[in-house]
Design an enzyme around this catalytic site. Sequence first.
Site, PDB file in Angstrom:
ATOM      1  N   GLU A 131       1.223   9.003 -12.431  1.00 45.92           N
ATOM      2  CA  GLU A 131       0.923   7.579 -12.671  1.00 45.92           C
ATOM      3  C   GLU A 131      -0.127   7.204 -11.641  1.00 45.92           C
ATOM      4  OE1 GLU A 131       2.269   5.900 -15.058  1.00 45.92           O
ATOM      5  OE2 GLU A 131       4.307   6.611 -15.416  1.00 45.92           O
ATOM      6  N   LYS A 152       9.673  11.819  -1.335  1.00 49.06           N
ATOM      7  CA  LYS A 152       8.756  11.701  -0.188  1.00 49.06           C
ATOM      8  C   LYS A 152       8.091  10.333  -0.333  1.00 49.06           C
ATOM      9  CE  LYS A 152       5.054  11.889   1.429  1.00 49.06           C
ATOM     10  NZ  LYS A 152       4.470  10.676   2.051  1.00 49.06           N
ATOM     11  N   CYS A 164      -1.531  -1.497  -9.302  1.00 48.44           N
ATOM     12  CA  CYS A 164      -2.330  -0.543 -10.076  1.00 48.44           C
ATOM     13  C   CYS A 164      -2.797  -1.138 -11.397  1.00 48.44           C
ATOM     14  CB  CYS A 164      -1.523   0.724 -10.323  1.00 48.44           C
ATOM     15  SG  CYS A 164       0.065   0.393 -11.122  1.00 48.44           S
ATOM     16  N   GLU A 198     -11.704   1.669  -7.999  1.00 48.48           N
ATOM     17  CA  GLU A 198     -10.469   0.925  -7.749  1.00 48.48           C
ATOM     18  C   GLU A 198     -10.468   0.482  -6.281  1.00 48.48           C
ATOM     19  OE1 GLU A 198      -6.682   3.008  -7.428  1.00 48.48           O
ATOM     20  OE2 GLU A 198      -5.756   1.448  -8.634  1.00 48.48           O
TER      21      GLU A 198
HETATM   22  P1  NAD Z   1      -2.058   7.970  -2.228  1.00 45.69           P
HETATM   23  O1  NAD Z   1      -2.489   8.861  -3.335  1.00 45.69           O
HETATM   24  O2  NAD Z   1      -2.877   7.919  -1.006  1.00 45.69           O
HETATM   25  O3  NAD Z   1      -0.583   8.339  -1.742  1.00 45.69           O
HETATM   26  C1  NAD Z   1       0.517   8.324  -2.627  1.00 45.69           C
HETATM   27  C2  NAD Z   1       1.582   9.260  -2.079  1.00 45.69           C
HETATM   28  O4  NAD Z   1       1.067  10.581  -2.066  1.00 45.69           O
HETATM   29  C3  NAD Z   1       2.022   8.964  -0.650  1.00 45.69           C
HETATM   30  O5  NAD Z   1       3.415   9.171  -0.543  1.00 45.69           O
HETATM   31  C4  NAD Z   1       1.276  10.011   0.156  1.00 45.69           C
HETATM   32  O6  NAD Z   1       1.912  10.333   1.355  1.00 45.69           O
HETATM   33  C5  NAD Z   1       1.299  11.172  -0.804  1.00 45.69           C
HETATM   34  N1  NAD Z   1       0.269  12.190  -0.570  1.00 45.69           N
HETATM   35  C6  NAD Z   1      -0.950  12.023  -0.018  1.00 45.69           C
HETATM   36  N2  NAD Z   1      -1.593  13.208   0.061  1.00 45.69           N
HETATM   37  C7  NAD Z   1      -0.767  14.141  -0.465  1.00 45.69           C
HETATM   38  C8  NAD Z   1      -0.867  15.545  -0.681  1.00 45.69           C
HETATM   39  N3  NAD Z   1      -1.940  16.241  -0.316  1.00 45.69           N
HETATM   40  N4  NAD Z   1       0.160  16.185  -1.263  1.00 45.69           N
HETATM   41  C9  NAD Z   1       1.258  15.509  -1.651  1.00 45.69           C
HETATM   42  N5  NAD Z   1       1.422  14.175  -1.458  1.00 45.69           N
HETATM   43  C10 NAD Z   1       0.412  13.493  -0.875  1.00 45.69           C
HETATM   44  O7  NAD Z   1      -1.915   6.525  -2.890  1.00 45.69           O
HETATM   45  P2  NAD Z   1      -1.521   5.175  -2.140  1.00 45.69           P
HETATM   46  O8  NAD Z   1      -2.692   4.690  -1.377  1.00 45.69           O
HETATM   47  O9  NAD Z   1      -0.219   5.326  -1.468  1.00 45.69           O
HETATM   48  O10 NAD Z   1      -1.267   4.225  -3.396  1.00 45.69           O
HETATM   49  C11 NAD Z   1      -2.273   3.551  -4.047  1.00 45.69           C
HETATM   50  C12 NAD Z   1      -2.627   4.231  -5.346  1.00 45.69           C
HETATM   51  O11 NAD Z   1      -1.464   4.341  -6.177  1.00 45.69           O
HETATM   52  C13 NAD Z   1      -3.614   3.440  -6.162  1.00 45.69           C
HETATM   53  O12 NAD Z   1      -4.564   4.310  -6.716  1.00 45.69           O
HETATM   54  C14 NAD Z   1      -2.761   2.816  -7.254  1.00 45.69           C
HETATM   55  O13 NAD Z   1      -3.455   2.458  -8.410  1.00 45.69           O
HETATM   56  C15 NAD Z   1      -1.772   3.895  -7.491  1.00 45.69           C
HETATM   57  N6  NAD Z   1      -0.579   3.365  -8.155  1.00 45.69           N
HETATM   58  C16 NAD Z   1      -0.375   3.684  -9.467  1.00 45.69           C
HETATM   59  C17 NAD Z   1       0.728   3.161 -10.138  1.00 45.69           C
HETATM   60  C18 NAD Z   1       0.993   3.496 -11.581  1.00 45.69           C
HETATM   61  O14 NAD Z   1       2.120   3.270 -12.036  1.00 45.69           O
HETATM   62  N7  NAD Z   1       0.025   4.016 -12.322  1.00 45.69           N
HETATM   63  C19 NAD Z   1       1.616   2.330  -9.455  1.00 45.69           C
HETATM   64  C20 NAD Z   1       1.365   2.019  -8.121  1.00 45.69           C
HETATM   65  C21 NAD Z   1       0.258   2.555  -7.479  1.00 45.69           C
END
Ligand code: NAD
Length: 487
Positions: free
Chosen positions: A255, A180, A288, A386
């Site tokens: 992650e 997804k 991140c 963040e």
């Molecule tokens: P997000 O948590 O908003 O969304 C991530 C994914 O989760 C998307 O595909 C979204 O559609 C899905 N999602 C959202 N709500 C959901 C739910 N209720 N159930 C299941 N899936 C759901 O994050 P974002 O804004 O897309 O990404 C940014 C974040 O990702 C930042 O916090 C960043 O630090 C983190 N990140 C971490 C790493 C790592 O390796 N640690 C790498 C890249 C990004």
Amino acid sequence: MSTISVAGADIDTRHFIGGVRVSSTETYTNTSPIDGTFLGEISRGGATEVEQAVAAARAAFPAWAALGPQGRGALLHKLADLVEENNETLSQLETMDNGSLLRSHRRGVMPRVAMNIRFFADWAMNELRHEPFETRGHTNNVSWDPSGVAALITPWNAPLMLATWKIGPALAAGDTVILKPAEWTPLSASFFADLTVKAGIPAGVFNVVQGYGAEAGAALVAHPGISRISFTGSVPTAKIIARAAADNLTPCSFELGGKSPMIVLGDADLDLAAEIAVEQYDNAGQVCLSGTRIFVHESVADEFQAKFAERAAKITQGDPRDENTDIGPQIHQVHFDRIKGFVDRAAAEGQNIVWGGTPNADLGGLYFTPTLVLEPTPGAEVVTQEIFGPVLTMMTFSTDEEVIERANGTEFGLAAVVVSGNKDHAKKITDVLVAGTIWVNCFFVRDLRAPFGGSKKSGIGRDGGTWSFDFYADVKNTVVSPNGWKE
Ligand code: NAD
């Protein structure tokens, strides 16, 4: 219309389930962050499509598991070949969809995408073994068995790169997968699905359900038919997923976000430190791992800041397709407004914004200028939350003990950077920093054999080498007695 043309490639905007394209009655609009160009109407999945995808992935599982590491590895290498052959298309597509640099996609990201697939295919074939050992004459045989269907949920900041960190080991382990992708960046996953067909990966082994997190994502993580949830994204979403997973006790790998420290010790090479500091603006701060809290020893603070300012002033912001651009736009208006909100509130609080702090007036749209907040008030949200944008903070410190306490003083523990001219001094600091990855005098060096993940609220579990298989596989120990054999 279910096919759109982006960067010269035909992209199907529907789901990919059981080897065929499946549409939803509803769609959502996808635009490019570069200039707002309309990219297409994307199928908006939910419980129905998730149900179909889980059924397809479960049906495909036994045969895929039975293929074994060698059989799967051969197909995964074909898939990696196809990624390499389609580097240009994938790079252009990803840049249009998420606004990251085209030159990085071409030279760094897409080769790594192929490597993510090859590496884990090879690891399953050649490295994933444990020497049998004896217990009172009995032999322990450890194996990594395919676990079932892995649900993979990914963010938008490095879509295919982060997806293949999961797809590679999950498929190599013998699981079938449902990806997804983030709703703001659906396109590379869709094109990648076509490559799995060309590689000969059987129908149902790799599936894509497009749509919003609260709909498609929520239905997927709550489904009892999945065996693993691998999620990269934000802490608040991880908490929602963990609650949904609890009902089925589905194992999760998380992650998550960070607010990493970058520590410049008094003995550091300040030119090197300034180079590394400027890199924290990469991908318009949407990384991140970014070291967004820069701690500088008071003895070198003025000199470091001058060198950092000189380099930061040279950052070229613009169209990410231009070879000379260093940073592009933010991903989406919603995210842009969130970043602007942090900076506007910091300004209203009287925090010292020494450069940036505003949308880029020359470019308009989603371009926010690289920003530095100097000596923010302890506990201010710019230094605890963040932001995930081009907003760094810089603070001076006087003793090692002080900087260690402040560096460790957030809820995150993803990464850290230490810049020092003295090995013992650097080690004194790295020994006590709480972070999944620490870089000394460097940044962003990543080997897939090494563990990667976050401490504290930055994650649960580690990716890389056998750590990935420990998650995607069912680890089994078969204890064989020397007695009872008839032959
Ligand atoms: P997000 O948590 O908003 O969304 C991530 C994914 O989760 C998307 O595909 C979204 O559609 C899905 N999602 C959202 N709500 C959901 C739910 N209720 N159930 C299941 N899936 C759901 O994050 P974002 O804004 O897309 O990404 C940014 C974040 O990702 C930042 O916090 C960043 O630090 C983190 N990140 C971490 C790493 C790592 O390796 N640690 C790498 C890249 C990004």
